[in-house]
Design a protein around this motif. Sequence first.
Motif, PDB file in Angstrom:
ATOM      1  N   ARG A  29       0.836  -1.189   0.000  1.00 19.39           N
ATOM      2  CA  ARG A  29       0.000   0.000   0.000  1.00 19.39           C
ATOM      3  C   ARG A  29       0.875   1.244   0.000  1.00 19.39           C
ATOM      4  O   ARG A  29       0.630   2.186  -0.751  1.00 19.39           O
ATOM      5  CB  ARG A  29      -0.929   0.006   1.219  1.00 19.39           C
ATOM      6  CG  ARG A  29      -1.760   1.280   1.363  1.00 19.39           C
ATOM      7  CD  ARG A  29      -2.660   1.200   2.575  1.00 19.39           C
ATOM      8  NE  ARG A  29      -3.719   0.203   2.394  1.00 19.39           N
ATOM      9  CZ  ARG A  29      -4.863   0.434   1.772  1.00 19.39           C
ATOM     10  NH1 ARG A  29      -5.110   1.638   1.271  1.00 19.39           N
ATOM     11  NH2 ARG A  29      -5.757  -0.527   1.651  1.00 19.39           N
ATOM     12  N   SER A  30       1.889   1.229   0.870  1.00 20.81           N
ATOM     13  CA  SER A  30       2.815   2.360   0.939  1.00 20.81           C
ATOM     14  C   SER A  30       4.129   1.885   1.544  1.00 20.81           C
ATOM     15  O   SER A  30       4.160   0.918   2.305  1.00 20.81           O
ATOM     16  CB  SER A  30       2.237   3.501   1.770  1.00 20.81           C
ATOM     17  OG  SER A  30       2.009   3.074   3.093  1.00 20.81           O
ATOM     18  N   TYR A 102      -1.861  -3.889   1.931  1.00 23.19           N
ATOM     19  CA  TYR A 102      -3.207  -3.407   1.647  1.00 23.19           C
ATOM     20  C   TYR A 102      -4.178  -3.671   2.795  1.00 23.19           C
ATOM     21  O   TYR A 102      -5.175  -2.965   2.947  1.00 23.19           O
ATOM     22  CB  TYR A 102      -3.731  -4.036   0.357  1.00 23.19           C
ATOM     23  CG  TYR A 102      -3.077  -3.454  -0.864  1.00 23.19           C
ATOM     24  CD1 TYR A 102      -2.238  -4.219  -1.672  1.00 23.19           C
ATOM     25  CD2 TYR A 102      -3.276  -2.113  -1.216  1.00 23.19           C
ATOM     26  CE1 TYR A 102      -1.629  -3.680  -2.788  1.00 23.19           C
ATOM     27  CE2 TYR A 102      -2.668  -1.572  -2.333  1.00 23.19           C
ATOM     28  CZ  TYR A 102      -1.848  -2.354  -3.109  1.00 23.19           C
ATOM     29  OH  TYR A 102      -1.246  -1.810  -4.209  1.00 23.19           O
ATOM     30  N   TYR A 104      -3.347  -3.227   5.782  1.00 23.89           N
ATOM     31  CA  TYR A 104      -2.820  -2.322   6.806  1.00 23.89           C
ATOM     32  C   TYR A 104      -1.879  -2.998   7.793  1.00 23.89           C
ATOM     33  O   TYR A 104      -1.493  -2.392   8.796  1.00 23.89           O
ATOM     34  CB  TYR A 104      -3.935  -1.580   7.543  1.00 23.89           C
ATOM     35  CG  TYR A 104      -4.667  -0.624   6.646  1.00 23.89           C
ATOM     36  CD1 TYR A 104      -5.886  -0.999   6.057  1.00 23.89           C
ATOM     37  CD2 TYR A 104      -4.144   0.635   6.352  1.00 23.89           C
ATOM     38  CE1 TYR A 104      -6.549  -0.128   5.219  1.00 23.89           C
ATOM     39  CE2 TYR A 104      -4.807   1.498   5.513  1.00 23.89           C
ATOM     40  CZ  TYR A 104      -6.003   1.116   4.947  1.00 23.89           C
ATOM     41  OH  TYR A 104      -6.669   1.965   4.114  1.00 23.89           O
TER      42      TYR A 104
END
Length: 120
Positions: A29-30, A102, A104
């Motif tokens: 995601r990041s 994704y 988290y």
Amino acid sequence: QVHLVESGGGLVQAGGSLRLSCAASGSIRSVNFMGWYRQAPGKQRELVATINSGGTTNYADSVKGRFTISGDNVKKTAYLQMNSLKPEDTAVYYCNVGYLKYDYRSGNDWGQGTQVTVSS
């Protein structure tokens, strides 16, 4: 599944330069941070440099002023510009990335390593 691809290693004479790249792909995601570590024969793996998503960098004392780490959050890629290389920089260089999945959850992965050899 996260995949790291490293490139840019090789053989260089003392005083020369090399640029390493590490590209992360997959279920990310990041990126929280990316970094480079190295391991010379018979020695433990050691930190070379890290950069976080905000651009804050950290360097080992042995490479300060010679190496520069940079990152591209969009491309999920980190670079290590290595100048004024010394024979003692000879090692396998490993990319490390800390990221958010994704779902988290946090993740952390290592690249396969790229050989850097500096001849005297």
